[in-house]
Design a protein around this motif. Structure first.
Motif, PDB file in Angstrom:
ATOM      1  N   SER A  47       0.840  -1.187   0.000  1.00 15.58           N
ATOM      2  CA  SER A  47       0.000   0.000   0.000  1.00 15.58           C
ATOM      3  C   SER A  47       0.885   1.250   0.000  1.00 15.58           C
ATOM      4  O   SER A  47       1.578   1.528   0.973  1.00 15.58           O
ATOM      5  N   MET A  48       0.844   1.996  -1.107  1.00 16.87           N
ATOM      6  CA  MET A  48       1.683   3.193  -1.245  1.00 16.87           C
ATOM      7  C   MET A  48       0.871   4.476  -1.383  1.00 16.87           C
ATOM      8  O   MET A  48       1.446   5.564  -1.438  1.00 16.87           O
ATOM      9  N   LYS A  49      -0.439   4.377  -1.479  1.00 21.50           N
ATOM     10  CA  LYS A  49      -1.256   5.553  -1.792  1.00 21.50           C
ATOM     11  C   LYS A  49      -1.022   6.698  -0.822  1.00 21.50           C
ATOM     12  O   LYS A  49      -1.010   7.860  -1.218  1.00 21.50           O
ATOM     13  N   HIS A  61       2.612  12.888   0.645  1.00 16.66           N
ATOM     14  CA  HIS A  61       3.432  13.132   1.842  1.00 16.66           C
ATOM     15  C   HIS A  61       4.028  11.805   2.277  1.00 16.66           C
ATOM     16  O   HIS A  61       3.656  10.742   1.761  1.00 16.66           O
ATOM     17  N   ASP A  62       4.944  11.853   3.214  1.00 15.80           N
ATOM     18  CA  ASP A  62       5.492  10.601   3.734  1.00 15.80           C
ATOM     19  C   ASP A  62       4.360   9.772   4.335  1.00 15.80           C
ATOM     20  O   ASP A  62       3.432  10.306   4.962  1.00 15.80           O
ATOM     21  N   HIS A  63       4.440   8.456   4.157  1.00 16.82           N
ATOM     22  CA  HIS A  63       3.393   7.559   4.651  1.00 16.82           C
ATOM     23  C   HIS A  63       3.275   7.700   6.164  1.00 16.82           C
ATOM     24  O   HIS A  63       4.255   7.602   6.901  1.00 16.82           O
ATOM     25  N   PHE A  64       2.072   7.969   6.638  1.00 19.35           N
ATOM     26  CA  PHE A  64       1.850   8.186   8.073  1.00 19.35           C
ATOM     27  C   PHE A  64       2.026   6.909   8.895  1.00 19.35           C
ATOM     28  O   PHE A  64       2.467   6.957  10.040  1.00 19.35           O
ATOM     29  N   GLU A  65       1.643   5.741   8.301  1.00 20.33           N
ATOM     30  CA  GLU A  65       1.594   4.516   9.087  1.00 20.33           C
ATOM     31  C   GLU A  65       2.705   3.534   8.765  1.00 20.33           C
ATOM     32  O   GLU A  65       2.804   2.489   9.401  1.00 20.33           O
ATOM     33  N   ASN A  66       3.512   3.829   7.767  1.00 22.86           N
ATOM     34  CA  ASN A  66       4.548   2.880   7.363  1.00 22.86           C
ATOM     35  C   ASN A  66       5.811   3.658   6.975  1.00 22.86           C
ATOM     36  O   ASN A  66       5.878   4.250   5.894  1.00 22.86           O
ATOM     37  N   GLU A  99       8.490   2.738   5.899  1.00 25.08           N
ATOM     38  CA  GLU A  99       9.182   2.243   4.704  1.00 25.08           C
ATOM     39  C   GLU A  99       8.968   3.164   3.514  1.00 25.08           C
ATOM     40  O   GLU A  99       9.753   3.122   2.557  1.00 25.08           O
ATOM     41  N   TRP A 100       7.908   3.971   3.545  1.00 25.69           N
ATOM     42  CA  TRP A 100       7.519   4.697   2.350  1.00 25.69           C
ATOM     43  C   TRP A 100       7.498   6.210   2.534  1.00 25.69           C
ATOM     44  O   TRP A 100       6.445   6.836   2.638  1.00 25.69           O
ATOM     45  N   PRO A 101       8.696   6.833   2.545  1.00 28.69           N
ATOM     46  CA  PRO A 101       8.723   8.287   2.419  1.00 28.69           C
ATOM     47  C   PRO A 101       8.233   8.669   1.025  1.00 28.69           C
ATOM     48  O   PRO A 101       8.283   7.865   0.084  1.00 28.69           O
ATOM     49  N   GLN A 102       7.779   9.886   0.869  1.00 27.05           N
ATOM     50  CA  GLN A 102       7.162  10.293  -0.395  1.00 27.05           C
ATOM     51  C   GLN A 102       8.114  10.145  -1.571  1.00 27.05           C
ATOM     52  O   GLN A 102       7.715   9.700  -2.651  1.00 27.05           O
ATOM     53  N   ASP A 103       9.388  10.503  -1.397  1.00 22.86           N
ATOM     54  CA  ASP A 103      10.323  10.444  -2.512  1.00 22.86           C
ATOM     55  C   ASP A 103      10.515   9.013  -3.023  1.00 22.86           C
ATOM     56  O   ASP A 103      10.747   8.803  -4.221  1.00 22.86           O
TER      57      ASP A 103
END
Length: 582
Positions: free
Chosen positions: A264-266, A271-276, A278-282
């Protein structure tokens, strides 16, 4: 999946590894050889015919052939899969060894039991072709004693019903791809209609990685081409990969990640993922840039920065090319190669986990669309083994499906005391798979099974997935009214609207009360025989003595045997035994 190093091997194996790596890298540049030959020939003053003759002597592989060869060479570079552990419990195949090895740590040492033939029969028919067996098929299977060989033979027979198998999968993948029968609704573009492509692909049992590449890579020979739609006077190209603006490109990337990488990357799109973490926005924007003709701008919550993020695949793939092409076709070719690469740590694991969840009720990792490092799989060794085995067998979905269905784990009896559950508040709670989880029938499974029960026939032309209408009943049963967004799971919770539609809905009433299968014999047979016939048709099992007696009393109290039988059929269809796979 990490790569093995030459230091862990003997000399011969190291040589094989070097050859495999060389072959793998060669496949990346194979398409450039003809261009290079023309360039060198011209520089040497050779005539074009000589250059062409030299190029023709080199066998040319299309993108699909390259993918298949690359799959084999890359697989050789992966570490060997985990070894199935030795266990005391009876195991039909390696799946059972991995599962039973964990039972010793279960809080309860209750022994799981093999399900009876009637339960298995109904379960496997619904799982493979999407409907219950006819009463004739049920009677034939139940006539002989239960044994594993008989069940394996039935599994093979059902998997060999290629058209029915493909039809059952098509509804799932139409949801997952947001496939619609129109190219635009209300001026809003869709992602196209993939029904025929899905049916054909599953009927021919196309390799899964080839199918995914055909959705993404414009160089694949079997790719479904774009269609053109006129919307408000403007021409638009409709296809799975859409990138006409920044937002649509991000949506494409998020869809691909969710469906094919289980990730889940949406949330990281603006913005940077709030809950994970692993997934900054960049990181997400770098992935999304592979679906666009150029690198994407960093836009945080609609605030433009003027800076672009270099396109980059988000997972390390040793030995894979790092340079990103400047053209869109090259980028899509690269991202298709990267996603389907055997070294990709999420591609094969995601699809085998979807198969596991489809047939056991709960995935080895949950949620199935949120594969993340802080929520490990319940059985990580089994997940690794299944993923490796899947790729080793050519990404053959039927191979892995057969492996799961022939396992003792799949054929265990449903036991609510042993059933596993998943809770978002306890994501890492242990799961043991000593019992399958209850699964509610999809709208298509329920409607098609009712038709089989009432007609006694299987009619492929009448399968409900072919009906594009949205009705009160299909919506109540969870089928989306329109596939405007991707979905890999339909709601399976019980709701009041379902009960009301089953009780009072016109569509179900017409399906049940227009039935003539049993009413022709009503009043001319022992009521207990009619009751038994009804149970075999609807529930794929004989009625018990108590059910026969209760049914006889009900029929004798009814206004007519005809109405009594129809009322009984309605009651059976609405019962949990019919509505759920257990």
């Amino acid at each position: 999946m990490g790569f093995r190093t030459a230091s862990t091997r003997g000399p011969c194996e190291a040589i094989r590894l070097a050859a495999a790596i060389s072959c793998s890298l060669a496949l990346f540049v194979l398409g450039l050889e003809a261009v290079a030959a023309d360039t060198l020939g011209a520089a040497a003053g050779l005539p074009a015919s000589a250059t062409a003759q030299s190029a023709d002597s080199v066998p040319k592989l299309d993108s699909e052939q390259q993918l298949i060869q690359r799959r084999a060479s890359r697989l050789e570079q992966l570490p060997a899969p985990p070894t199935p552990p030795e266990v005391d419990a009876g195991a039909f195949n390696p799946i059972d060894q991995f599962i039973a090895a964990k039972w010793k740590s279960a809080p309860s040492q209750a022994e799981p039991q093999w399900c009876d033939d009637a339960t298995f029969l109904r379960r496997v028919y619904l799982d493979v072709i999407g409907a219950i067996p006819t009463s004739t098929e049920a009677n034939r299977f139940l006539a002989s004693p239960a044994n594993a060989a008989k069940r394996a033979k039935l599994i093979d027979q059902l998997l060999a019903r290629h058209g029915d198998y493909a039809a059952h999968w098509t509804a799932f993948w139409e949801d997952a791809l947001a496939s619609q029968n129109v190219l635009a609704t209300g001026g809003i573009l869709t992602r196209g209609n993939y029904r025929d492509w899905l049916l054909s692909s599953f009927e021919r049992n196309r390799p899964y990685d080839v199918m995914v590449a055909e959705l993404l890579d414009p160089t694949m020979p079997g790719r479904k081409g774009p269609e053109t739609e006129d919307v408000l006077g403007s021409k638009f190209s409709i296809e799975y990969v859409r990138n006409e603006d920044h937002t649509v490109t991000l949506q494409t990337a998020a869809n691909v990640a969710q469906v094919f990488l289980g990730t889940s990357m949406k949330c990281a799109s603006c913005h940077d993922h709030f809950e994970n973490s692993e997934w900054p926005q960049d990181r997400f924007l770098g992935f999304a840039g592979l679906f666009a003709p150029s690198d994407l701008e960093h836009i945080r919550c609609e605030l433009k920065s003027g800076k672009t993020v270099p396109a980059r695949f988000p997972f390390e793939l040793p030995g894979a090319p790092a340079e990103v092409p400047a053209d869109l076709a090259g980028r899509l070719h690269l991202v298709a190669q990267s996603i389907t690469d055997p070294a990709n740590p999420r591609f094969a694991k995601t699809v085998v986990n979807r198969l596991w969840k489809r047939y056991l009720g709960l995935g080895l990792f949950e949620p199935a669309d949120d594969f993340r490092l802080d929520s490990p799989a319940s059985h990580p060794e089994l997940l690794d083994w299944l993923a490796y085995d899947f790729v080793e067998h050519g990404c053959d979905l039927k191979h892995t499906i057969r492996l799961i269905l022939t396992s003792r784990t799949y054929q265990l009896r449903y036991d609510p005391q042993l059933e596993d559950h998943f809770s978002a508040g306890q994501k890492n709670a242990a799961r043991y798979y000593r019992s399958p989880s209850l699964r509610r029938l999809t709208a298509e499974q329920l409607l098609d099974s009712i038709r089989v029960a009432t007609s006694g026939k299987w009619v492929p032309a009448e399968l409900s997935f072919l009906d594009i209408r949205s009705t009160a009943l299909t919506r109540a049963l969870g089928r989306p009214a329109a596939r405007s967004e991707i979905s890999t799971a339909r709601p399976d919770d019980a709701a009041v609207v379902q009960s009301l539609e089953l009780l009072n809905g016109r569509e179900l009433h017409e399906m049940i009360y227009a039935n003539a299968l049993f009413t022709e014999a009503a009043g001319r047979r022992d009521p207990r025989q009619l009751v038994d016939r009804l149970y075999r048709a609807a529930l794929s099992r004989p009625a018990t003595v108590a059910e026969k007696n209760a049914g006889k009393a009900f029929l004798q109290a009814a206004d007519s045997p005809d109405e009594g039988l129809k009322d009984m059929l309605w009651a059976l269809v609405c019962s949990p035994e019919f509505q759920y796979i257990k």
